[in-house]
Scaffold this active site. Structure first.
Site, mmCIF file in Angstrom:
data_model
loop_
_atom_site.group_PDB
_atom_site.id
_atom_site.type_symbol
_atom_site.label_atom_id
_atom_site.label_comp_id
_atom_site.label_asym_id
_atom_site.label_seq_id
_atom_site.Cartn_x
_atom_site.Cartn_y
_atom_site.Cartn_z
ATOM 1 N N ASP A 98 2.719 48.985 9.140
ATOM 2 C CA ASP A 98 3.405 47.743 8.782
ATOM 3 C C ASP A 98 2.402 46.602 8.699
ATOM 4 O O ASP A 98 1.485 46.514 9.529
ATOM 5 C CB ASP A 98 4.496 47.422 9.798
ATOM 6 N N ARG A 132 6.365 41.395 21.878
ATOM 7 C CA ARG A 132 7.649 42.091 21.721
ATOM 8 C C ARG A 132 7.611 43.377 22.532
ATOM 9 O O ARG A 132 6.559 43.812 22.998
ATOM 10 C CB ARG A 132 7.938 42.410 20.250
ATOM 11 N N ASP A 184 13.911 54.698 8.636
ATOM 12 C CA ASP A 184 12.713 55.302 9.216
ATOM 13 C C ASP A 184 13.076 56.336 10.275
ATOM 14 O O ASP A 184 12.417 57.372 10.394
ATOM 15 C CB ASP A 184 11.777 54.229 9.791
ATOM 16 N N HIS A 217 10.637 40.002 10.957
ATOM 17 C CA HIS A 217 10.075 41.343 11.100
ATOM 18 C C HIS A 217 10.472 42.188 9.914
ATOM 19 O O HIS A 217 11.493 41.958 9.261
ATOM 20 C CB HIS A 217 10.577 42.009 12.389
#
Length: 413
Positions: A98, A132, A184, A217
């Protein structure tokens, strides 16, 4: 030896509005100890307007890592860019990175080495969160090959893993672009079940999962209806790929507890009654098709009972259980008459009007009673059966009986 033109790993980056995080992401790619000659980058700019596409092209022009950049209109989610990248990848392995996140320097070298040594098709490298949370339970030890059904790896189904590309092509695995969330997880679970094994690297941090300061995100939260669609797809996948039995039950625990259970948390009490009923309606076909005693007995009582309420379609009883949990009350611990079972007496235990079974309250896996850990009683060992007497023993007994009779006759005479 591999063809020198075939990279060991293709790093696939789907990027949307990724600045300035993309800078750190690409720096981590260039820092990989595996070396630029053993890797390639396939980057897909998904319609960004913040300079993401321009930065990717600048990187491709100057980096020693072979990089291909595709710029396309926004697809609305991560699946499209990942599928585009996968279609262009040439590496023996692929890794979905990512654009917000970054690698540890040795990540790709260690993961490729592990996959080559173990012969596995999926490698999980340890993930840590930056600003996070991140999954933790599966990083207890490094293992060349794990049992997918009993391992904690099913609790990390994000796409940030090393996949053998030959396996993905053989299984025709792609991300489901119709799913707006959970795509995913579906992809990774299928790779776990259809691939040739899973490895875990726990002694080195391979991946840094970054929490963006702006809250944007790649992962989309989605509405609760989208979550139900994702859960239905996951349950159907497991049901299709895994035959009935304990292994399927173990896998099914995942979508029921990490998925469906979240839709019936105490926060549900604050939602409009129409939404509460709608969630029950969405859950009903899933409970009918996939909820079994084999799954239920692998779940803690407090969680199981919420799902039992859903299975019965009893929103009123579910509200009682959620109120009990929200108040942090501790249920009474009840033992069966012969002590072979323990029950946690949450609301409506042995209430004939509720129609629940004692089995719905039974402790079948390690659970909590307040701050005390409890588990089902162990079965008492049965005494070993007494072996039948041997021929010699039987003969000796006959001799003793005859002597006693002879003595008795002498005494009587």
């Amino acid at each position: 030896m591999n063809d020198a033109r075939t990279p060991d790993v293709s790093v696939i980056i789907g990027a949307y509005e990724a600045m300035p995080y993309l800078v750190r992401c690409l720096e981590s790619v260039e820092a990989q100890t595996i070396g630029p000659h053993r890797m390639e980058v396939v980057a897909v700019d998904d319609g960004s307007t913040d300079g993401t596409g321009e930065y990717l092209e600048e990187f491709a022009a100057r980096s020693s890592v072979p990089t291909r950049v595709i710029r396309q209109q926004n697809s609305g989610g991560p699946s499209g860019p990942r599928n585009v990248g996968l279609g262009l990848a040439r590496g023996r392995y692929v890794f979905f990175l990512d654009a917000d996140d970054y690698f540890g320097d040795e990540a790709l070298e260690r993961m490729v080495e592990m996959a080559d040594r173990a012969g596995t098709d999926v490698v999980l490298g340890k993930v840590v969160g930056v600003n996070r949370g991140a999954p933790q339970s599966m990083w207890s030890r490094t293992e060349e090959r794990v049992d997918v059904h009993r391992s904690k790896v099913i609790y990390t189904l994000s796409a940030q893993k090393l996949f053998r590309r030959e396996m993905l092509e053989r299984c025709r695995l792609r991300f489901d672009e119709d799913l707006k969330t959970g795509e995913d997880a579906l992809f990774t679970m299928e790779a776990y079940l259809r691939g040739g094994g899973v490895s875990v690297i726990s002694d080195y941090t391979c991946y840094h999962l970054v929490g963006r300061d702006d809250g944007k995100h790649v992962t989309k939260t989605g509405s609760y209806t989208l979550r139900f669609e994702a859960m239905a797809a996951m349950m159907a996948l497991i049901h299709r790929l895994e035959p009935p039995g304990p292994k399927r039950d173990l896998l099914m625990v995942r979508p029921f507890t990490v998925g469906l259970l979240q839709q019936f948390a105490p926060g549900l009490l604050k939602r409009p009654e129409s939404e509460q009923r709608h969630r029950m309606e969405l859950a009903a076909p899933l409970m009918k098709a996939y909820w079994t005693d084999g799954v239920a007995r692998r779940i803690k009582v407090g969680e199981r009972l919420r799902l039992v309420c859903v299975a019965h379609g009893r929103l009123d009883l579910l509200a009682d259980v959620l109120t009990f949990l929200q108040a942090k009350q501790v249920p009474e611990l009840v033992s069966s008459k012969n002590g072979d079972k323990l029950f946690l007496a949450y609301p409506h235990f042995r209430d004939p009007q509720a129609g629940f079974r004692d089995a719905d309250y039974e402790v079948t896996v390690p659970d909590w009673h307040g701050d005390r850990r409890v588990q089902k009683p162990k079965k008492a060992a049965r005494p070993a059966p007494t072996p039948p007497p041997s021929a010699a023993r039987r003969a000796a007994r006959r001799v003793r009986r005859n002597l006693r009779r002879w003595k008795a006759r002498l005494t009587a005479g």
